[in-house]
Design a protein around this motif. Structure first.
Motif, PDB file in Angstrom:
ATOM      1  N   PHE A   1       5.316  17.809 -65.134  1.00  0.00           N
ATOM      2  CA  PHE A   1       5.540  18.928 -64.210  1.00  0.00           C
ATOM      3  C   PHE A   1       6.948  18.882 -63.602  1.00  0.00           C
ATOM      4  CE2 PHE A   1       0.848  18.634 -64.161  1.00  0.00           C
ATOM      5  CZ  PHE A   1       0.574  19.920 -64.605  1.00  0.00           C
ATOM      6  N   GLY A   2       7.838  18.105 -64.208  1.00  0.00           N
ATOM      7  CA  GLY A   2       9.186  17.999 -63.692  1.00  0.00           C
ATOM      8  C   GLY A   2       9.220  17.128 -62.439  1.00  0.00           C
ATOM      9  N   ALA A   3      10.332  17.181 -61.715  1.00  0.00           N
ATOM     10  CA  ALA A   3      10.510  16.429 -60.459  1.00  0.00           C
ATOM     11  C   ALA A   3      11.669  17.078 -59.737  1.00  0.00           C
ATOM     12  CB  ALA A   3      10.810  14.968 -60.763  1.00  0.00           C
ATOM     13  N   GLY A   4      11.792  16.796 -58.448  1.00  0.00           N
ATOM     14  CA  GLY A   4      12.913  17.368 -57.699  1.00  0.00           C
ATOM     15  C   GLY A   4      12.671  18.832 -57.353  1.00  0.00           C
ATOM     16  N   PRO A   5      13.724  19.540 -56.947  1.00  0.00           N
ATOM     17  CA  PRO A   5      13.543  20.889 -56.379  1.00  0.00           C
ATOM     18  C   PRO A   5      12.963  21.925 -57.349  1.00  0.00           C
ATOM     19  CG  PRO A   5      15.876  20.299 -56.502  1.00  0.00           C
ATOM     20  CD  PRO A   5      15.110  19.072 -56.855  1.00  0.00           C
ATOM     21  N   HIS A   6      13.132  21.721 -58.662  1.00  0.00           N
ATOM     22  CA  HIS A   6      12.585  22.703 -59.618  1.00  0.00           C
ATOM     23  C   HIS A   6      11.187  22.335 -60.104  1.00  0.00           C
ATOM     24  CE1 HIS A   6      16.090  25.320 -60.241  1.00  0.00           C
ATOM     25  NE2 HIS A   6      16.798  24.232 -59.981  1.00  0.00           N
ATOM     26  N   SER A   7      10.611  21.255 -59.575  1.00  0.00           N
ATOM     27  CA  SER A   7       9.325  20.808 -60.136  1.00  0.00           C
ATOM     28  C   SER A   7       8.298  21.936 -60.042  1.00  0.00           C
ATOM     29  CB  SER A   7       8.839  19.565 -59.411  1.00  0.00           C
ATOM     30  OG  SER A   7       8.430  19.920 -58.121  1.00  0.00           O
ATOM     31  N   CYS A   8       7.334  21.890 -60.940  1.00  0.00           N
ATOM     32  CA  CYS A   8       6.434  23.037 -61.109  1.00  0.00           C
ATOM     33  C   CYS A   8       5.741  23.436 -59.794  1.00  0.00           C
ATOM     34  CB  CYS A   8       5.378  22.705 -62.153  1.00  0.00           C
ATOM     35  SG  CYS A   8       4.325  24.126 -62.473  1.00  0.00           S
ATOM     36  N   PRO A   9       5.943  24.678 -59.357  1.00  0.00           N
ATOM     37  CA  PRO A   9       5.303  25.114 -58.113  1.00  0.00           C
ATOM     38  C   PRO A   9       3.821  25.434 -58.300  1.00  0.00           C
ATOM     39  CG  PRO A   9       6.633  26.893 -59.038  1.00  0.00           C
ATOM     40  CD  PRO A   9       6.806  25.712 -59.946  1.00  0.00           C
ATOM     41  N   ALA A  10       3.359  25.468 -59.549  1.00  0.00           N
ATOM     42  CA  ALA A  10       1.969  25.902 -59.803  1.00  0.00           C
ATOM     43  C   ALA A  10       1.202  24.852 -60.592  1.00  0.00           C
ATOM     44  CB  ALA A  10       1.989  27.231 -60.558  1.00  0.00           C
ATOM     45  N   ARG A  11       1.551  23.573 -60.354  1.00  0.00           N
ATOM     46  CA  ARG A  11       0.886  22.535 -61.153  1.00  0.00           C
ATOM     47  C   ARG A  11      -0.612  22.525 -60.908  1.00  0.00           C
ATOM     48  NH1 ARG A  11       3.723  17.182 -59.616  1.00  0.00           N
ATOM     49  NH2 ARG A  11       5.485  18.558 -59.379  1.00  0.00           N
ATOM     50  N   SER A  12      -1.048  22.814 -59.660  1.00  0.00           N
ATOM     51  CA  SER A  12      -2.503  22.793 -59.394  1.00  0.00           C
ATOM     52  C   SER A  12      -3.185  23.896 -60.184  1.00  0.00           C
ATOM     53  CB  SER A  12      -2.803  23.030 -57.913  1.00  0.00           C
ATOM     54  OG  SER A  12      -2.040  22.201 -57.142  1.00  0.00           O
ATOM     55  N   LEU A  13      -2.515  25.037 -60.278  1.00  0.00           N
ATOM     56  CA  LEU A  13      -3.112  26.132 -61.050  1.00  0.00           C
ATOM     57  C   LEU A  13      -3.147  25.776 -62.541  1.00  0.00           C
ATOM     58  CD1 LEU A  13      -4.269  28.976 -61.086  1.00  0.00           C
ATOM     59  CD2 LEU A  13      -1.923  29.865 -61.234  1.00  0.00           C
ATOM     60  N   GLY A  14      -2.056  25.197 -63.040  1.00  0.00           N
ATOM     61  CA  GLY A  14      -2.023  24.779 -64.451  1.00  0.00           C
ATOM     62  C   GLY A  14      -3.135  23.795 -64.753  1.00  0.00           C
ATOM     63  N   ARG A  15      -3.306  22.823 -63.843  1.00  0.00           N
ATOM     64  CA  ARG A  15      -4.370  21.825 -64.028  1.00  0.00           C
ATOM     65  C   ARG A  15      -5.746  22.481 -63.965  1.00  0.00           C
ATOM     66  NH1 ARG A  15      -4.118  16.475 -63.398  1.00  0.00           N
ATOM     67  NH2 ARG A  15      -2.176  15.460 -62.931  1.00  0.00           N
ATOM     68  N   LEU A  16      -5.896  23.425 -63.030  1.00  0.00           N
ATOM     69  CA  LEU A  16      -7.207  24.078 -62.878  1.00  0.00           C
ATOM     70  C   LEU A  16      -7.566  24.854 -64.146  1.00  0.00           C
ATOM     71  CD1 LEU A  16      -9.556  24.919 -60.953  1.00  0.00           C
ATOM     72  CD2 LEU A  16      -8.188  26.929 -60.398  1.00  0.00           C
ATOM     73  N   ILE A  17      -6.593  25.595 -64.669  1.00  0.00           N
ATOM     74  CA  ILE A  17      -6.866  26.388 -65.875  1.00  0.00           C
ATOM     75  C   ILE A  17      -7.232  25.444 -67.031  1.00  0.00           C
ATOM     76  CG2 ILE A  17      -5.914  28.012 -67.567  1.00  0.00           C
ATOM     77  CD1 ILE A  17      -3.989  29.004 -65.327  1.00  0.00           C
ATOM     78  N   ALA A  18      -6.433  24.375 -67.187  1.00  0.00           N
ATOM     79  CA  ALA A  18      -6.672  23.469 -68.322  1.00  0.00           C
ATOM     80  C   ALA A  18      -8.004  22.735 -68.162  1.00  0.00           C
ATOM     81  CB  ALA A  18      -5.520  22.483 -68.447  1.00  0.00           C
ATOM     82  N   SER A  19      -8.279  22.209 -66.962  1.00  0.00           N
ATOM     83  CA  SER A  19      -9.510  21.410 -66.807  1.00  0.00           C
ATOM     84  C   SER A  19     -10.738  22.298 -66.939  1.00  0.00           C
ATOM     85  CB  SER A  19      -9.515  20.662 -65.470  1.00  0.00           C
ATOM     86  OG  SER A  19      -9.450  21.574 -64.404  1.00  0.00           O
ATOM     87  N   THR A  20     -10.663  23.518 -66.389  1.00  0.00           N
ATOM     88  CA  THR A  20     -11.822  24.407 -66.497  1.00  0.00           C
ATOM     89  C   THR A  20     -12.019  24.828 -67.948  1.00  0.00           C
ATOM     90  OG1 THR A  20     -11.277  25.223 -64.303  1.00  0.00           O
ATOM     91  CG2 THR A  20     -12.886  26.498 -65.537  1.00  0.00           C
ATOM     92  N   GLY A  21     -10.909  25.141 -68.621  1.00  0.00           N
ATOM     93  CA  GLY A  21     -11.011  25.553 -70.028  1.00  0.00           C
ATOM     94  C   GLY A  21     -11.665  24.464 -70.865  1.00  0.00           C
ATOM     95  N   VAL A  22     -11.192  23.225 -70.689  1.00  0.00           N
ATOM     96  CA  VAL A  22     -11.735  22.104 -71.479  1.00  0.00           C
ATOM     97  C   VAL A  22     -13.224  21.915 -71.154  1.00  0.00           C
ATOM     98  CG1 VAL A  22     -11.602  19.573 -71.720  1.00  0.00           C
ATOM     99  CG2 VAL A  22      -9.508  20.945 -71.774  1.00  0.00           C
ATOM    100  N   SER A  23     -13.579  22.002 -69.870  1.00  0.00           N
ATOM    101  CA  SER A  23     -14.990  21.807 -69.491  1.00  0.00           C
ATOM    102  C   SER A  23     -15.864  22.897 -70.093  1.00  0.00           C
ATOM    103  CB  SER A  23     -15.159  21.838 -67.970  1.00  0.00           C
ATOM    104  OG  SER A  23     -14.413  20.819 -67.398  1.00  0.00           O
ATOM    105  N   VAL A  24     -15.415  24.148 -70.034  1.00  0.00           N
ATOM    106  CA  VAL A  24     -16.232  25.250 -70.572  1.00  0.00           C
ATOM    107  C   VAL A  24     -16.448  25.051 -72.077  1.00  0.00           C
ATOM    108  CG1 VAL A  24     -16.220  27.734 -71.064  1.00  0.00           C
ATOM    109  CG2 VAL A  24     -15.671  26.919 -68.763  1.00  0.00           C
ATOM    110  N   LEU A  25     -15.413  24.627 -72.784  1.00  0.00           N
ATOM    111  CA  LEU A  25     -15.581  24.408 -74.240  1.00  0.00           C
ATOM    112  C   LEU A  25     -16.606  23.317 -74.493  1.00  0.00           C
ATOM    113  CD1 LEU A  25     -11.896  24.618 -75.513  1.00  0.00           C
ATOM    114  CD2 LEU A  25     -13.704  26.322 -75.793  1.00  0.00           C
TER     115      LEU A  25
END
Ligand code: HEM
Length: 460
Positions: free
Chosen positions: A357-381
């Motif tokens: 998710f990068g680091a410093g001032p440009h680090s991903c502002p939506a990492r929680s959303l990215g994680r939520l989408i990925a974890s939910t997607g994997v669980s549903v499958l």
């Protein structure tokens, strides 16, 4: 010349006459078998290696964890503004025509300092307004709808029919538009990041029209959505800046999340130890994602930082204006931070945070959303597809051809045909999710509506 081939092998051949230095090409090929490659580069060059972005266009690739972290965090030494790149300043590279990763756009991604803070604030504040509990239900609802489209067939390509559309449909809901627009947008971003340069250019133009149309529609008809919030934000972005910011959100959010889902499913389908540790509930889905982000990172190289002063890194002399690439995957394999895998579970055991998710001032502002989408997607499958298995031998799985991204072109699977899902009653869905808007039979006659009509025409 070090050649990175796309057939699963890396060969390091001796320097040749055309390339007297040992330079890694970052074009036209896909790095694989990287343990070996990054290790050899590190052995030969130390923490930083010379690379070629296009024939004759040079840059540096950072290999060691600490040097990568420094480039991400130390903004007084490294700029994100590609207009400072010496190749561009001295006219050897046209930023409008170079790799999209090295081009320049008026968005947060390519800004530094106060300008970066001004452009990033509406993204941060917009993301902070998302109700993550409602969003979890939204993601699950969309994931279930996608599974419904193939569950009775007993086979699918999980990239094309699930991991590809899921993130873009979720982000599209944040903009408060019916799913039809999300499907069109997914098609456009996949083409922009695809391998056909002529089609990519056309798709990029359509994407720019799309976001200009989106912002014009929201200015006319405000709603409870990310685009409206950004238009009203105290940073006072112009409509054109909001359009570029919305485009950044889609381009930064869609494909990495797709590859995180694809790479995680591939790990589950090919690594027995990880699968059993996970199904025995000894490894949470979030920890599974972290394992995949260490070992099979969706971003393997991050685009350029520009040196703001002359400096030495390892044995290399870096000049002001040189471009440096963040070698996320190489950093993850740096022996200084990466212990050996756990002998019992096979789990990656990094002693430091991964850099996905990068680091410093440009680090991903939506990492929680990215994680939520990925974890939910994997669980549903996992919940919906029983007897899930690969439909081809693992060695036949192909990676996308990109030096920057690491993900699958397709993930063909088979499973026992199942039943479609019983949807929640409409009122409950309204209360518990970011609502799905009804599809428009006849899209409005604005720019956005006309684009949707054009796209539907292509897919009829
Ligand atoms: C697993 C999924 C994701 C990964 C791996 C990821 C990774 C990253 C990384 C590495 C950066 C830093 C880029 C740089 O420093 O050059 C970044 C920035 C960004 N990401 Fe994410 N991201 C993900 C999901 C998302 C999502 C879902 C969104 C939006 C909905 C998003 C929006 C952004 C934006 C707007 C930036 C630019 C921030 C800035 O320059 O200040 N990302 N992301």
């Amino acid at each position: 010349m070090t050649t990175i081939r796309s057939d699963g092998e890396n060969t390091v051949s001796p320097p040749d006459q055309d390339h007297p230095d040992d330079v890694v090409r970052l074009y036209g090929t896909t790095p694989r078998g990287r343990d070996d490659l990054w290790g050899r580069l590190r052995e030969r060059h130390g923490p930083i290696a010379p690379v070629e972005l296009e024939p004759g266009v040079r840059a540096w690739l950072l290999l060691d964890y600490q040097e990568n972290l420094t480039a991400l965090q130390q903004t007084h030494l490294f700029s994100r503004d590609t207009r400072r790149w010496r190749e561009a300043v001295e006219g050897r590279v046209d930023l409008a025509k170079t790799l999209p990763m090295m081009s320049w756009l008026p968005s947060a991604l390519f800004a530094d300092g106060e300008e970066h803070a001004r452009l990033r604030a509406p993204i941060m504040d917009g993301v902070a307004r998302i109700d993550m509990t409602a969003m979890a239900r939204t993601v699950r609802g969309i994931a279930d709808e996608l599974v419904d489209t193939f569950v009775t067939r007993g086979e699918t390509d999980l990239v094309a029919e699930f991991a590809g559309p899921l993130p873009v449909l979720v982000i599209n809901r944040l903009f408060g538009l019916p799913d039809g627009y999300g499907h069109m947008l997914g098609d456009l971003t996949a083409t922009v990041f695809g391998e056909n340069a002529a089609r990519a250019e056309e798709a990029l133009e359509r994407m720019q029209q799309y976001f200009a149309g989106l912002v014009a529609r929201k200015a006319e008809n405000p709603g409870h959505d990310l685009a409206t919030w950004m238009l009203r934000h105290s940073s006072e972005l112009s409509p054109s800046e909001v359009a570029y910011t919305a485009a950044l959100i889609i381009s930064a959010g869609h494909i990495p999340t797709t590859h995180l889902i694809g790479n995680t499913m591939r790990t589950l389908l090919t690594d027995d130890r990880i699968r059993s540790t996970h199904t025995d509930a000894l490894l949470s889905t979030q920890d599974l994602l972290d394992h995949v982000m260490w070992t099979d990172t969706p971003f393997q190289v991050l685009a350029g930082r520009i040196a703001l002063q002359d400096m030495r890194i390892g044995g290399a002399r870096i000049r002001t204006g040189d471009a440096l690439f963040v070698g996320i995957d190489a950093a993850h394999r740096d022996p200084a931070v990466r212990g050996h895998s756990d002998p019992d579970t096979g789990l990656a055991s990094g002693r430091r945070a991964h850099l996905v998710f990068g680091a410093g001032p440009h680090s991903c502002p939506a990492r929680s959303l990215g994680r939520l989408i990925a974890s939910t997607g994997v669980s549903v499958l996992q919940e919906r597809l029983s007897g899930l298995r690969l439909a081809v031998p693992p060695e036949e799985l192909r990676l996308v051809s990109s030096p920057f991204l690491r993900g699958l072109r397709e993930l063909p699977v088979a499973f026992r045909p199942g039943r479609t899902h019983d949807p929640l009653p409409p009122q409950e869905r309204q209360m518990e999710q970011v609502p799905a808007l009804a599809e428009e039979e006849e899209p409005p006659e604005d720019l956005l509506g006309r684009l949707l009509s054009w796209w539907r025409g292509l897919h009829r």
